[in-house]
Design an enzyme around this catalytic site. Structure first.
Site: not given
Length: 327
Positions: A42, A44, A92, A118, A139, A189
């Site tokens: 990823g 990060g 998170l 990130n 999150t 949603y």
């Protein structure tokens, strides 16, 4: 075309993280840098890998899974034995976990020079955080909002504190749904609108930080890394792509499939480098970046860069976490 506001006018779509870091090497050296979301493969993880080559003082790797954090730390130490690393367990999607992680950071002796928020989830099926929030907003925004504010004293101890919130061009899918953040408890949603709302929040959060703390020397920026194929897209199928195309049309986003280009991982992390270290950005506190420069106006929704909305979101976020942060 992006407006040139960084120290290198030639930086753009093709620029790699390695090129940006080499140009900004002296500003990386000696810094303590905390990055959330460092999963291998990823953005990060690539960011910290490239940064490690430029003699930072300390890299703090934050994420949900200690085993993954240890793996990344070992790889960094093996490639760059001089670089110190530290891991921080941070979920998170849990305000209790965020508070526990923040306490740990506050117990450490070093100031934090750069915080890169990130970590993210994208376009996932409807679910809630442990605190009952729609998962993407909870999150991607609320977790980072709470964590950042709880460790603010550590950032303000730095001579040149900087916060980077990784947003996305996906902010164009939705403004903040002020009267219905959680999509009527999931009944209406839409995974792309939910992602858009969360990414709009990331831009507004940077704007609010710059407004509230710029006078104390804090710089805050947000960015769109580009379209990159990483594990972030693991929930996306063909039907979702079709829904995305329809949504872009519905909200008036111009997307030309004939000119659309993906970035590779290192091109996708170049704007992180600029946002985190380029001193030329000091004159442009709070801005939203794309392709290593100011994001083009026609690709930035006015609602995402509205100062009144930034203040409104700050107040809403305080209500959600049950704590006021006044500077």
């Amino acid at each position: 075309m992006s407006t040139i506001i960084t120290s290198n006018p030639s930086f753009g779509f093709e620029t790699t993280a390695e090129e940006a870091a080499a140009a900004l090497s002296s500003y990386i050296q000696g810094k303590t840098i905390l990055v959330t979301g460092v999963t291998p493969g990823g953005l990060g993880a690539h960011f910290v890998t490239v940064v490690a080559a430029h003699k930072p003082k300390l890299l703090i790797l934050a994420g949900r899974k200690p085993s993954i954090l240890e793996q990344v730390a070992k790889e960094l130490e093996s490639a760059h034995p001089d670089v110190k690393t530290r891991t921080l367990e941070l979920d998170l999607a849990s305000q209790a976990s965020v508070r526990k992680a923040a306490e740990q950071v506050l117990s450490w002796p070093e100031p934090i020079d750069v915080l890169v928020n990130n970590a993210a989830i994208m376009a996932c099926p409807y679910s809630k955080t442990v605190d009952g929030l729609e998962i993407q907003f909870g999150t991607n925004h609320i977790g980072h909002f709470l964590f950042t504010n709880l460790i603010m004293s550590k950032l303000l101890q730095s001579k040149e504190p900087r916060i980077v919130n990784v947003s996305s061009g996906g902010h164009r899918f939705s403004d903040i749904r002020w009267d219905d953040i959680d999509f009527k408890d999931g009944q209406v949603y839409d995974k792309w609108r939910a992602y858009g709302q969360a990414k709009t929040a990331n831009i507004l959060f940077s704007l609010a930080l710059a407004e509230k703390l710029g006078s104390k020397g804090l710089k805050a920026f947000s960015l769109h890394p580009g379209a990159i194929q990483t594990n972030l897209g693991r929930h996306i199928n063909q039907q979702d792509i079709e829904a995305l195309t329809a949504l872009n049309k519905e909200v008036g986003n111009k997307v030309d499939p004939t000119t659309f280009r993906f970035k590779n991982l290192t091109q996708g992390t170049a704007t992180h480098m600029v946002a985190a270290f380029d001193p030329a950005l000091d004159q442009h506190n709070g801005v939203y970046l794309q392709d290593c420069q100011l994001a083009p106006e026609d690709e930035t929704k006015p609602y995402a860069v509205d100062k009144k909305s930034a203040e409104r979101l700050w107040k809403l976020s305080e209500e959600i976490v049950g704590q006021k942060f006044v500077y």
